[in-house]
Enzyme design. Structure first.
Site, short mmCIF file in Angstrom:
data_model
loop_
_atom_site.label_atom_id
_atom_site.label_comp_id
_atom_site.label_asym_id
_atom_site.label_seq_id
_atom_site.Cartn_x
_atom_site.Cartn_y
_atom_site.Cartn_z
N ASP A 209 0.83 -1.21 0.00
CA ASP A 209 0.00 0.00 0.00
C ASP A 209 0.87 1.26 0.00
O ASP A 209 1.98 1.25 0.53
CB ASP A 209 -0.92 -0.01 1.24
CG ASP A 209 -2.09 0.95 1.08
OD1 ASP A 209 -2.37 1.38 -0.06
OD2 ASP A 209 -2.71 1.28 2.10
N HIS B 222 2.20 3.19 -9.18
CA HIS B 222 1.99 1.75 -9.43
C HIS B 222 3.15 1.16 -10.23
O HIS B 222 3.59 0.04 -9.98
CB HIS B 222 0.66 1.52 -10.17
CG HIS B 222 -0.54 1.94 -9.37
ND1 HIS B 222 -0.67 1.66 -8.03
CD2 HIS B 222 -1.66 2.65 -9.71
CE1 HIS B 222 -1.82 2.16 -7.58
NE2 HIS B 222 -2.43 2.77 -8.58
N LEU C 70 10.25 -21.15 -4.78
CA LEU C 70 9.40 -20.11 -4.16
C LEU C 70 8.07 -20.12 -4.91
O LEU C 70 8.06 -20.25 -6.14
CB LEU C 70 10.09 -18.74 -4.31
CG LEU C 70 9.27 -17.48 -4.00
CD1 LEU C 70 8.90 -17.41 -2.51
CD2 LEU C 70 10.07 -16.21 -4.37
C1 IPE Z 1 -5.47 -2.74 -0.15
O1 IPE Z 1 -5.11 -1.41 -0.35
C2 IPE Z 1 -5.52 -3.48 -1.44
C3 IPE Z 1 -4.25 -3.62 -2.16
C4 IPE Z 1 -3.07 -3.26 -1.76
C5 IPE Z 1 -4.35 -4.28 -3.42
P1 IPE Z 1 -6.19 -0.25 -0.44
O2 IPE Z 1 -5.43 1.03 -0.57
O3 IPE Z 1 -7.19 -0.54 -1.50
O4 IPE Z 1 -6.91 -0.35 0.98
P2 IPE Z 1 -7.82 0.69 1.77
O5 IPE Z 1 -8.89 1.14 0.83
O6 IPE Z 1 -6.95 1.84 2.17
O7 IPE Z 1 -8.31 -0.07 2.96
C1 IPE Z 2 -1.63 0.16 -3.35
O1 IPE Z 2 -1.36 1.52 -3.39
C2 IPE Z 2 -1.82 -0.43 -4.73
C3 IPE Z 2 -3.21 -0.83 -5.02
C4 IPE Z 2 -4.23 -0.80 -4.23
C5 IPE Z 2 -3.42 -1.35 -6.36
P1 IPE Z 2 -2.54 2.56 -3.39
O2 IPE Z 2 -2.92 2.84 -4.80
O3 IPE Z 2 -3.64 2.14 -2.50
O4 IPE Z 2 -1.81 3.84 -2.79
P2 IPE Z 2 -2.41 4.88 -1.75
O5 IPE Z 2 -2.87 4.09 -0.56
O6 IPE Z 2 -3.54 5.58 -2.43
O7 IPE Z 2 -1.26 5.77 -1.45
MG MG Z 3 -4.07 2.43 -0.54
#
Ligand code: IPE
Ligand code: IPE
Ligand code: MG
Length: 257
Positions: free
Chosen positions: A26, A43, A137
């Site tokens: 995240d 990303h 792995l």
């Molecule tokens: C969780 O991250 C899902 C992934 C990393 C794929 P999110 O950014 O979507 O989670 P929330 O919405 O903050 O809980």
């Molecule tokens: C996690 O990073 C990746 C996915 C959920 C695909 P985020 O896109 O949630 O990044 P933040 O949380 O908005 O910074």
């Molecule tokens: Mg996020």
């Protein structure tokens, strides 16, 4: 297929290097926003971090690495971001699969694949076939995955397999083989980057006794050093699985003699 007993049924063996690491990657969007870049650049950078972590897990002898790439709730994001993530997923599968196979790394995808377009579904099956014999792995990518979906689909498949099942006969043993990750032991270490301390509908069933590690580091900045910090923290945990500290200490004593 090896049947792994759940941590509520048998006490797993514990070692300093986690056998199974599960990660919520995240913070990609915030990483990019901080640099005045579009979220999607985060990303792309996040994918580079995945490569580093895969290599380090392979090098240190982690057997299973499970990464949350796209949750069942991530469809709620703006369509342009969802579209970008889909393209990136397909592109990275195409680019990486041969290298994974060469490095004896097996790739599996869990989640409801039916919502992905055909090109992605085909590539997922191709990657799984191409790396099926690899053993060093196992990487599991959770895509359009949700922990509640997993438990529900397992229950449906369990009922289909046992049409005369009586309510009193429902058990972990019957359900377990139908969960998406039945091929792996439960995660020993869970890592969530990006500062949030929640599970966000990741592996709800499988995290029952997993050690939970949260860090403020944003995913694109998570590297080998950060991974080892998490491993060091993990190695300090006392995993009791319901027992007392005194019981663990006496087990160590009896193992030593
Ligand atoms: C969780 O991250 C899902 C992934 C990393 C794929 P999110 O950014 O979507 O989670 P929330 O919405 O903050 O809980
Ligand atoms: C996690 O990073 C990746 C996915 C959920 C695909 P985020 O896109 O949630 O990044 P933040 O949380 O908005 O910074
Ligand atoms: Mg996020």
């Amino acid at each position: 297929m090896t049947q792994h007993l759940s941590s509520t049924q048998a006490i797993p063996e514990v070692s300093a290097i986690p056998r199974h690491v599960a990660i919520i990657m995240d913070g990609n969007g915030r990483w990019a926003s901080k640099r005045m870049m579009p979220r999607v650049t985060g990303h792309t950078e996040g994918l580079a971090a995945v490569r580093k972590i895969v290599q380090e897990c392979r090098r240190t002898g982690v057997e299973y690495l499970t990464i949350f790439a796209f949750s069942s709730e991530n469809w709620r994001r703006p369509p342009e971001e969802v579209g970008f993530l889909m393209k990136l997923f397909l592109k990275s599968l195409k680019a990486e699969v041969s290298r994974l196979a060469e490095n004896d790394i097996c790739l599996r995808v869990i989640g409801d694949l039916s919502r992905f377009d055909n090109a992605i579904q085909e590539m997922v099956h191709f990657s799984a076939e191409k790396t099926a014999g690899c053993n060093a792995l196992t990487i599991t990518v959770a895509a359009n995955y949700g922990g509640r979906w997993d438990i529900l689909q397992a229950m449906s498949r369990c009922l289909a397999a046992n049409p005369n099942l009586k309510p009193e006969d429902v058990s972990e043993d019957l359900l377990q083989p139908h969960l998406s990750m039945a091929y792996a032991p439960e995660p020993d270490l869970f890592i969530r980057t990006g500062g949030e301390q929640r599970i966000s509908n990741f592996l709800l069933w499988q995290l029952a006794y997993t050690e939970l590690y949260f860090t403020d580091v944003l995913w694109p900045d998570f590297d080998e050093v950060q991974l080892h910090k998490a491993f060091d923290w993990f190695s300090q945990r006392e995993r009791r699985f319901g027992r007392t500290s005194a019981q663990l200490a006496s087990q160590v004593m009896s193992d030593a003699v």
